[in-house]
Each structure stands twice: as structure tokens, then as C-alpha cells.
Design an enzyme around this catalytic site. Structure first.
Site, PDB file in Angstrom:
ATOM      1  N   SER A  25       0.808  -1.218   0.000  1.00 27.52           N
ATOM      2  CA  SER A  25       0.000   0.000   0.000  1.00 27.52           C
ATOM      3  C   SER A  25       0.841   1.269   0.000  1.00 27.52           C
ATOM      4  CB  SER A  25      -0.973  -0.004   1.182  1.00 27.52           C
ATOM      5  OG  SER A  25      -0.273  -0.178   2.395  1.00 27.52           O
ATOM      6  N   HIS A  80       1.794   4.555   4.305  1.00 28.62           N
ATOM      7  CA  HIS A  80       0.985   5.284   3.322  1.00 28.62           C
ATOM      8  C   HIS A  80       1.500   6.712   3.185  1.00 28.62           C
ATOM      9  CE1 HIS A  80      -2.588   2.435   4.386  1.00 28.62           C
ATOM     10  NE2 HIS A  80      -1.609   1.818   3.755  1.00 28.62           N
TER      11      HIS A  80
END
Length: 111
Positions: A25, A80
Site C-alpha cells: 500500500s 501510506h
């Protein structure tokens, strides 16, 4: 992007032998934010709702900072954030003129 995204979290938890983080991610964030740098007013579909990319970026960073501080959902929000930052930095290192392009595009949403 995936390597850079995990470095801050790895450094923070390097002495915690029970901490685990796995996923791509952070790399996805890097690609997404590189795209947002290029096309800040493009439309992203978020849960089937159209959202301007720059609005999504601000909301995403805000939520990720908040969620990282909460640390209650077993998601590496720090990766992230680091991935998002890397996507922007990488693009600007490759082509510094993108900063001007981004500001121009940001200030002329209909242009």
C-alpha cells in the site's frame, strides 16, 4: 516506492520484535500521489463517488496522520504517508519543473 515507504516505520519499530508490517500500500500511495502531482483536478472514484484528486489527497493525508497516531487498526498508515511523500519527491527530483506545473494546474482548475 515500497522500500522507501516502509523505512520510517521500520526505524520506529526496529527494536519491537513483535511488530509486523507487510503489503504494497505504501507503493500504491507513491504512484497515486505522483499522479495527483501531475493531474490535481482529475476525478478519482472513491467508493463510487467522484472526488477531485487534490481534495482526496488532503483528506487522505489528514486521515492517515490521525489514524497513524491512533495506531488501533493494524494498518501501517505511516507507510501510506511515506509512500505518498516519496511519490511526490521522486517525481520532483526527476523533473523539477513539475512543481510549477502543479501550482499552475492547482490555480486553474478549469484550465
Amino acid at each position: 516506492g515500497i522500500v522507501v515507504a516502509i523505512v520510517p516505520t521500520h526505524m520506529r519499530h526496529r527494536h519491537d520484535r513483535l511488530y509486523r508490517s507487510l503489503g504494497a500500500s505504501g507503493a500504491v500511495s507513491a504512484v497515486l500521489f505522483a499522479y495527483i502531482l501531475l493531474q490535481p483536478w482529475s476525478t478519482l472514484l472513491v467508493f463510487f463517488l467522484p472526488v477531485p484528486a487534490i481534495i482526496f489527497a488532503v483528506a487522505y493525508v489528514g486521515y492517515s496522520v490521525w489514524a497513524d497516531r491512533q495506531a488501533s487498526d493494524n494498518i501501517n498508515h505511516g507507510a501510506h504517508l511515506a509512500g505518498a511523500a516519496w511519490g511526490v519527491v521522486f517525481m520532483l527530483v526527476l523533473e523539477p519543473r513539475l512543481a510549477g506545473h502543479f501550482l499552475h494546474a492547482l490555480l486553474t482548475p478549469l484550465g
